[in-house]
Write a protein that holds these residues in place. Structure first.
Motif, PDB file in Angstrom:
ATOM      1  N   VAL A  44       1.742  -1.145  -7.153  1.00 33.00           N
ATOM      2  CA  VAL A  44       3.127  -1.355  -6.732  1.00 33.00           C
ATOM      3  C   VAL A  44       3.510  -0.453  -5.571  1.00 33.00           C
ATOM      4  O   VAL A  44       4.013  -0.909  -4.553  1.00 33.00           O
ATOM      5  CB  VAL A  44       4.102  -1.134  -7.918  1.00 33.00           C
ATOM      6  N   HIS A  45       3.286   0.862  -5.706  1.00 35.57           N
ATOM      7  CA  HIS A  45       3.804   1.772  -4.673  1.00 35.57           C
ATOM      8  C   HIS A  45       2.731   2.522  -3.891  1.00 35.57           C
ATOM      9  O   HIS A  45       3.036   3.423  -3.119  1.00 35.57           O
ATOM     10  CB  HIS A  45       4.829   2.752  -5.244  1.00 35.57           C
ATOM     11  N   HIS A 147       8.811  -0.039  -1.949  1.00 37.66           N
ATOM     12  CA  HIS A 147       8.241   0.715  -3.072  1.00 37.66           C
ATOM     13  C   HIS A 147       7.693   2.078  -2.672  1.00 37.66           C
ATOM     14  O   HIS A 147       6.723   2.567  -3.235  1.00 37.66           O
ATOM     15  CB  HIS A 147       7.176  -0.107  -3.797  1.00 37.66           C
ATOM     16  N   ASP A 152      12.483   3.426   0.605  1.00 36.72           N
ATOM     17  CA  ASP A 152      13.496   2.692  -0.161  1.00 36.72           C
ATOM     18  C   ASP A 152      14.870   3.344  -0.012  1.00 36.72           C
ATOM     19  O   ASP A 152      15.888   2.655   0.050  1.00 36.72           O
ATOM     20  CB  ASP A 152      13.120   2.617  -1.642  1.00 36.72           C
TER      21      ASP A 152
END
Length: 189
Positions: A44-45, A147, A152
């Motif tokens: 995800v990140h 992410h 962000d």
């Protein structure tokens, strides 16, 4: 994400004053987790376990974040999720949650959408995406990699400034009114 067992591994924030992002006033740090990093988290990140090996423990990072933010309003996209993780980390480290007020750009975006629907007969287009990157694209805002905590934060700051300026035209000018606009979105969605 599971608020009960997952940990914060990165924090990012930017300062906004006078409806402007303050260049150079940012906070970003990785945090060494107490347990192993789930593989899906890296997907995800893009933060790998190796990147966190030399990261600081939570306590000094949380102190630094608290010093950076002070008593300022915290703004984020889907801020309830972030606040849940922050409050758990603050309770663990300091015995009390973070007391800063929070404002959600997700709710503000929904409120702004509702305000726009008031002008049309075909209301309530529920096909609208409210992801941070989709909103930035829709409103022509600068795009940042998703992410990543600092990226962000920058994306949310741009969205916040855009929405505040637009929502002001509908008569919402104080912080209290912005909170009520966010409640308006919660009632409709």
């Amino acid at each position: 994400l599971d608020r009960r067992k997952d940990e914060i591994i990165s924090i990012g924030a930017v300062k906004v004053r006078g409806l402007q992002i303050i260049a150079g006033e940012t906070f970003h740090s990785y945090i060494r987790p107490s347990s192993s990093l789930p593989r899906t988290s890296t997907l995800v990140h893009r933060i790998t376990p190796q990147l966190l090996l030399n990261a600081p423990a939570p306590l000094p990072v949380l102190r630094g974040f608290l010093n950076f933010c002070g008593t300022a309003l915290l703004v984020g996209h889907h801020i309830d999720l972030d606040a849940g993780f922050l409050n758990r980390a603050f309770r663990t480290s300091f015995g009390a949650p973070l007391r800063s007020p929070c404002l959600d750009t997700l709710r503000l975006a929904k409120a702004y959408q509702v305000m726009g629907w008031e002008q049309y007969h075909d209301r309530y287009d529920l096909g609208v995406s409210y992801t941070l990157s989709d909103l930035a694209k829709r409103y022509g805002l600068p795009l940042f990699p998703a992410h990543d905590a600092l990226q962000d934060a920058l994306q949310a700051a741009y969205l916040f400034l855009f929405l505040v300026k637009k929502i002001r035209r509908h008569g919402y000018t104080t912080l209290k009114e912005l909170f009520s606009a966010g409640r308006l979105a919660r009632e409709i969605f």
